[in-house]
Design an enzyme around this catalytic site. Structure first.
Site, PDB file in Angstrom:
ATOM      1  N   THR A  18       1.032 -11.983  -4.168  1.00 18.07           N
ATOM      2  CA  THR A  18       1.845 -11.421  -2.938  1.00 18.07           C
ATOM      3  C   THR A  18       1.415 -12.622  -1.677  1.00 18.07           C
ATOM      4  OG1 THR A  18       2.183  -9.966  -1.361  1.00 18.07           O
ATOM      5  CG2 THR A  18      -0.038 -10.069  -2.714  1.00 18.07           C
ATOM      6  N   ASP A  19       2.375 -12.987  -0.782  1.00 19.09           N
ATOM      7  CA  ASP A  19       2.346 -14.187   0.018  1.00 19.09           C
ATOM      8  C   ASP A  19       0.835 -13.358   1.295  1.00 19.09           C
ATOM      9  OD1 ASP A  19       4.286 -12.442   1.181  1.00 19.09           O
ATOM     10  OD2 ASP A  19       5.195 -13.534   1.394  1.00 19.09           O
ATOM     11  N   LYS A  20       1.408 -12.131   1.962  1.00 24.09           N
ATOM     12  CA  LYS A  20       0.456 -11.492   2.688  1.00 24.09           C
ATOM     13  C   LYS A  20       0.442 -10.285   3.026  1.00 24.09           C
ATOM     14  CE  LYS A  20       3.869 -14.010   5.654  1.00 24.09           C
ATOM     15  NZ  LYS A  20       4.842 -13.960   4.125  1.00 24.09           N
ATOM     16  N   THR A  69       3.328  -7.314   2.943  1.00 22.21           N
ATOM     17  CA  THR A  69       4.117  -6.757   1.437  1.00 22.21           C
ATOM     18  C   THR A  69       3.544  -5.755   0.972  1.00 22.21           C
ATOM     19  OG1 THR A  69       4.672  -9.100   1.323  1.00 22.21           O
ATOM     20  CG2 THR A  69       5.191  -7.956  -0.870  1.00 22.21           C
TER      21      THR A  69
END
Length: 391
Positions: A371-373, A376
């Site tokens: 996941t990016d950050k 989310t």
């Protein structure tokens, strides 16, 4: 999930036509032989007057007659229904698992053994019914869980507003969101859910939450001025279905509705995602093949050994069938289903919706989540939960 920037969902130039034809405002209905292609214009790059011209709109909104004509030409502004198939067909699918097939064959063999043996042993009939009952119980558990989850899994639909405010004949009206058409002038203010993909033509400190499309939970400022052509979601003068207005007021012209929106495209992608086998399914299928092969080989071997020894043919055949059935672990599928169902119920108490029983095991076998950050997978907030002070 971030939509592909190479596809544009911010224009109303494509009508939901089975041929995939392209519609350009003011050009009438599409030609059946027309080929799909890129939009004729990039709406975010147009000035406000050019937006009204390109989308055949006006600052007074559409007239009632024009709106009715466009509503008859375009599909309703709603997400496509996901075909779930007939209930009986989905119930029958519960019996297509390889282990279920092995158990059904075992039950049939046991019924055959009961019919052939003399005298007939009631215990053989009870075993046949027990195996069949295990199959039915396993199918019932799986079907009940999946059916109930499907009834509540359409959460994406809940993100699309049911009503919206538009200008029609120069007067503000509140209409069902499904009646929106390209060219409609939508009135937006803080707290509103964006009902379709729109290009802003008037913005007063407008900010939106695009988390449903980009995963970015921070408010993104929006303007009405033209911006350079580029990926749709990066256009600062566009708002999209499924997002929320968190600040300001504005007016926007509808560019795309229903399945042609960015949100609708994501909805179609999730609905059309191919179903893959979970690690547990692959392991159970492999074990079922080995068990079936071993049972058949053992039964055939015992029959070949006993048959030449002068034993009655029927007794030898029934004995071989009984050994084959005894090698099948009839209780395994029901044990797995009950265990997974317990996991589903525990997750439901924590507000996690599981559509299929096997998804619990697939989630449990996950070792890496990319996941990016934060935001989310989290609630995008930091809250003090404990405080330590001297003494």
């Amino acid at each position: 999930m971030r939509p592909d920037p190479g596809r544009s969902g911010t224009t109303a130039l494509r009508e939901d036509d089975p041929s995939g034809a392209t519609v350009r405002p003011g050009k009438g209905p599409p030609s059946p032989a027309a080929e799909p292609g890129p939009p004729a214009v990039s709406v975010p790059a147009l000035t406000v007057p050019e937006v009204f011209t390109a989308l055949n709109g006006s600052r007074r909104g559409l007239s009632s007659a024009e709106a009715a004509a466009r509503h008859a030409r375009y599909s309703p502004n709603e997400l496509p229904a996901v075909g779930r198939g007939h209930v009986w067909r989905r119930l029958a699918a519960q019996f297509t698992d390889l282990f279920a097939v092995v158990l059904l064959v075992s039950s049939s063999i046991t019924f055959l053994a009961y019919a052939l043996e003399r005298p007939r042993d009631p215990a053989t009939l009870q075993l046949a019914l027990a195996i069949l009952g295990v199959v039915l119980l396993n199918a019932g558990i799986g079907f009940t869980q999946e059916y109930s989850a499907e009834r509540t899994a359409e959460s994406l639909q809940a993100m699309v507003p049911h009503t919206c405010r538009v200008l029609r004949d120069g007067e503000p009206r509140e209409l069902p969101a499904r009646e929106l058409v390209p060219g409609d002038l939508v009135l937006l203010e803080a707290g509103d859910a964006v009902p379709a993909d729109c290009r802003l033509v008037e913005a007063h400190e407008v900010a939106v939450n695009n988390a449903a499309l980009t995963g970015e939970s921070d408010a993104a400022a929006r303007v009405a001025e033209p911006v350079p052509a580029g990926p749709p979601l990066e256009a600062r003068n566009s708002v999209f279905m499924g997002t929320d207005v968190v600040a300001g007021t504005g007016r926007a012209v509808v560019c795309a509705v229903g399945a042609t929106t960015e949100f609708g495209r994501i909805f179609r992608l999730t609905a059309a995602a191919p179903r893959q086998q979970t690690p547990l399914q692959r392991q159970v299928a492999s074990m079922a093949r080995r068990v079936a092969g071993l049972a058949l080989a053992t039964g055939a071997l015992l029959f070949a050994i006993r048959a030449p020894g002068g034993q009655p043919f029927v007794d030898t055949f029934v004995f071989s069938l009984g050994v084959m059935v005894a090698l099948v672990p009839e209780g395994l599928p029901a044990t797995l289903s009950v265990s997974l169902a317990i996991g589903v119920r525990r997750m439901a108490r924590r507000h996690a919706l599981v559509k299929q029983l096997l998804a619990v095991e697939a989630l449990g076998s996950t070792s890496v989540v990319c996941t990016d950050k934060t935001g989310t997978l989290t609630q995008a907030e930091m809250t003090v939960v404990q405080l330590w002070a001297p003494a």
